[in-house]
Design a protein around this motif. Sequence first.
Motif, PDB file in Angstrom:
ATOM      1  N   VAL A  47       0.817  -1.223   0.000  1.00 43.67           N
ATOM      2  CA  VAL A  47       0.000   0.000   0.000  1.00 43.67           C
ATOM      3  C   VAL A  47       0.851   1.273   0.000  1.00 43.67           C
ATOM      4  CG1 VAL A  47      -2.101  -0.982   1.006  1.00 43.67           C
ATOM      5  CG2 VAL A  47      -0.331  -0.055   2.509  1.00 43.67           C
ATOM      6  N   GLY A 278       0.374 -11.522   8.302  1.00 38.38           N
ATOM      7  CA  GLY A 278       0.037 -10.752   7.114  1.00 38.38           C
ATOM      8  C   GLY A 278       0.085 -11.582   5.837  1.00 38.38           C
ATOM      9  N   GLN A 287      -6.888  -8.288   4.296  1.00 40.47           N
ATOM     10  CA  GLN A 287      -7.318  -6.981   4.811  1.00 40.47           C
ATOM     11  C   GLN A 287      -6.282  -6.417   5.781  1.00 40.47           C
ATOM     12  OE1 GLN A 287     -10.237  -5.597   3.575  1.00 40.47           O
ATOM     13  NE2 GLN A 287      -9.986  -7.404   2.278  1.00 40.47           N
TER      14      GLN A 287
HETATM   15  C1  FAD Z   1      -3.319  -1.732  -4.977  1.00 44.47           C
HETATM   16  C2  FAD Z   1      -3.688  -2.312  -3.645  1.00 44.47           C
HETATM   17  C3  FAD Z   1      -4.575  -1.638  -2.824  1.00 44.47           C
HETATM   18  C4  FAD Z   1      -4.919  -2.177  -1.572  1.00 44.47           C
HETATM   19  N1  FAD Z   1      -5.796  -1.473  -0.791  1.00 44.47           N
HETATM   20  C5  FAD Z   1      -6.176  -1.984   0.417  1.00 44.47           C
HETATM   21  C6  FAD Z   1      -7.099  -1.274   1.251  1.00 44.47           C
HETATM   22  O1  FAD Z   1      -7.555  -0.193   0.918  1.00 44.47           O
HETATM   23  N2  FAD Z   1      -7.459  -1.857   2.430  1.00 44.47           N
HETATM   24  C7  FAD Z   1      -6.973  -3.064   2.834  1.00 44.47           C
HETATM   25  O2  FAD Z   1      -7.342  -3.541   3.918  1.00 44.47           O
HETATM   26  N3  FAD Z   1      -6.074  -3.743   2.058  1.00 44.47           N
HETATM   27  C8  FAD Z   1      -5.671  -3.241   0.871  1.00 44.47           C
HETATM   28  N4  FAD Z   1      -4.786  -3.934   0.079  1.00 44.47           N
HETATM   29  C9  FAD Z   1      -4.229  -5.191   0.595  1.00 44.47           C
HETATM   30  C10 FAD Z   1      -3.049  -4.845   1.499  1.00 44.47           C
HETATM   31  O3  FAD Z   1      -2.140  -4.135   0.740  1.00 44.47           O
HETATM   32  C11 FAD Z   1      -2.362  -6.079   2.056  1.00 44.47           C
HETATM   33  O4  FAD Z   1      -3.285  -6.928   2.702  1.00 44.47           O
HETATM   34  C12 FAD Z   1      -1.300  -5.626   3.086  1.00 44.47           C
HETATM   35  O5  FAD Z   1      -0.492  -4.643   2.502  1.00 44.47           O
HETATM   36  C13 FAD Z   1      -0.435  -6.782   3.534  1.00 44.47           C
HETATM   37  O6  FAD Z   1       0.563  -6.222   4.360  1.00 44.47           O
HETATM   38  P1  FAD Z   1       1.891  -7.018   4.698  1.00 44.47           P
HETATM   39  O7  FAD Z   1       2.672  -6.086   5.553  1.00 44.47           O
HETATM   40  O8  FAD Z   1       1.537  -8.342   5.219  1.00 44.47           O
HETATM   41  O9  FAD Z   1       2.622  -7.278   3.319  1.00 44.47           O
HETATM   42  P2  FAD Z   1       3.223  -6.297   2.213  1.00 44.47           P
HETATM   43  O10 FAD Z   1       2.396  -5.072   2.080  1.00 44.47           O
HETATM   44  O11 FAD Z   1       3.414  -7.149   1.008  1.00 44.47           O
HETATM   45  O12 FAD Z   1       4.647  -5.864   2.811  1.00 44.47           O
HETATM   46  C14 FAD Z   1       5.733  -6.750   2.872  1.00 44.47           C
HETATM   47  C15 FAD Z   1       7.015  -5.964   2.994  1.00 44.47           C
HETATM   48  O13 FAD Z   1       8.090  -6.884   3.151  1.00 44.47           O
HETATM   49  C16 FAD Z   1       9.179  -6.470   2.341  1.00 44.47           C
HETATM   50  N5  FAD Z   1      10.018  -7.636   2.022  1.00 44.47           N
HETATM   51  C17 FAD Z   1       9.751  -8.670   1.196  1.00 44.47           C
HETATM   52  N6  FAD Z   1      10.761  -9.557   1.176  1.00 44.47           N
HETATM   53  C18 FAD Z   1      11.712  -9.062   2.001  1.00 44.47           C
HETATM   54  C19 FAD Z   1      12.994  -9.514   2.417  1.00 44.47           C
HETATM   55  N7  FAD Z   1      13.526 -10.670   1.962  1.00 44.47           N
HETATM   56  N8  FAD Z   1      13.699  -8.751   3.288  1.00 44.47           N
HETATM   57  C20 FAD Z   1      13.197  -7.582   3.772  1.00 44.47           C
HETATM   58  N9  FAD Z   1      11.986  -7.099   3.402  1.00 44.47           N
HETATM   59  C21 FAD Z   1      11.248  -7.842   2.552  1.00 44.47           C
HETATM   60  C22 FAD Z   1       8.524  -5.848   1.119  1.00 44.47           C
HETATM   61  O14 FAD Z   1       9.411  -4.972   0.457  1.00 44.47           O
HETATM   62  C23 FAD Z   1       7.330  -5.139   1.762  1.00 44.47           C
HETATM   63  O15 FAD Z   1       7.652  -3.826   2.154  1.00 44.47           O
HETATM   64  C24 FAD Z   1      -4.402  -3.417  -1.156  1.00 44.47           C
HETATM   65  C25 FAD Z   1      -3.492  -4.106  -1.989  1.00 44.47           C
HETATM   66  C26 FAD Z   1      -3.137  -3.557  -3.210  1.00 44.47           C
HETATM   67  C27 FAD Z   1      -2.155  -4.301  -4.080  1.00 44.47           C
END
Ligand code: FAD
Length: 308
Positions: A47, A278, A287
């Motif tokens: 995001v 996540g 979400q």
């Molecule tokens: C366009 C879009 C819009 C969205 N809008 C919404 C919304 O409005 N509301 C909602 O609830 N959800 C939304 N989502 C879903 C939401 O983005 C995800 O559910 C959420 O971002 C997941 O968060 P996360 O931290 O688990 O993973 P991610 O957001 O994927 O973050 C993972 C992080 O880990 C890092 N990483 C990966 N591998 C490594 C490594 N080996 N070493 C170090 N760092 C690493 C990545 O660079 C990244 O920064 C949206 C998704 C998209 C694609």
Amino acid sequence: MARRKRAANDLVVIGGGIAGLMAAAHACRHGLKVHLIEQDLLLGGQVANVEAVDGLPAIGETSGTVLAVSLMEAVTAAGGSILHEPAQALEAGDGGICIRTEGGAHETDAAIIATGARLRRLGVPGEEALTGRGVSQCAACDGGFFRGEDVVVVGGGDAALQEALVLAPICRSVTLVTRNALRAKRAYVERITAHENVRFVWSSTVEAVLGEDGVRGVRIRNGETGESEELACAGVFPFIGSDPNTGWLPQHFPRDAGGGIITHGLAVEGAPGIYAIGAVRSGYNGQIASAAGEAVAAVEAIVRARQG
Ligand SMILES: Cc1cc2nc3c(=O)[nH]c(=O)nc-3n(C[C@H](O)[C@H](O)[C@H](O)COP(=O)(O)OP(=O)(O)OC[C@H]3O[C@@H](n4cnc5c(N)ncnc54)[C@H](O)[C@@H]3O)c2cc1C
């Protein structure tokens, strides 16, 4: 039995998306010594560039940048450290847990894996060559290049519709190409169908992105009739799902068929002190509110284990 000596960090969080940032911020509030490792310069993960993130009810709509920066500030203000390097390996044994990056080894008593997922590519001819020349996965970053142009958004979930909502006011037309019925939230569907310049092409997939120096169209195939046709457009925005970032983790960590880490609760089976939260986790519901909840629950489990 003698207790193992405490490691340099109480907790290492790998991944600086919303899940990882939320975990780090919550752990800092508990007074843990927290180190967060994020591969990109930008925090916020999927995001990071989304203009209107919703789903955190107490906040309403906010940008991904605002969300990420406010969490980052909470981490650093409470003494947490952030390193911008990719995690390359995780080793766990009787001696404790160690996360390796190019710059060194980060030893810790507990680890939270929050490396999320990366947006899936179409995997069709023309896509790679035209990425950055009409193919984009960020409407907020690149939408302005397509002002007054026709664009195609591929996909029918929340992300596809959110991105189409950014493009509709800027572009001459937005065509949503989707294989199945829309799976997005009703609020997004109602808002997108209110735009007169948005149309839908159902039961279809993109077979090829066309163009030489820039995108001039896509070839799509209707899965019901088997017929192919070309759609003229200047931009293509694929949002057809995502794949978990688990390639850097030990092979023996349990994964589902899609590559997501299988957890028991949030704990990685057979790896004491290690949790996955996540989008990297099998069964995550997509979400942000859930990512935040999982982050808090994992930290609470770590705090309880330290007290026990
Ligand atoms: C366009 C879009 C819009 C969205 N809008 C919404 C919304 O409005 N509301 C909602 O609830 N959800 C939304 N989502 C879903 C939401 O983005 C995800 O559910 C959420 O971002 C997941 O968060 P996360 O931290 O688990 O993973 P991610 O957001 O994927 O973050 C993972 C992080 O880990 C890092 N990483 C990966 N591998 C490594 C490594 N080996 N070493 C170090 N760092 C690493 C990545 O660079 C990244 O920064 C949206 C998704 C998209 C694609």
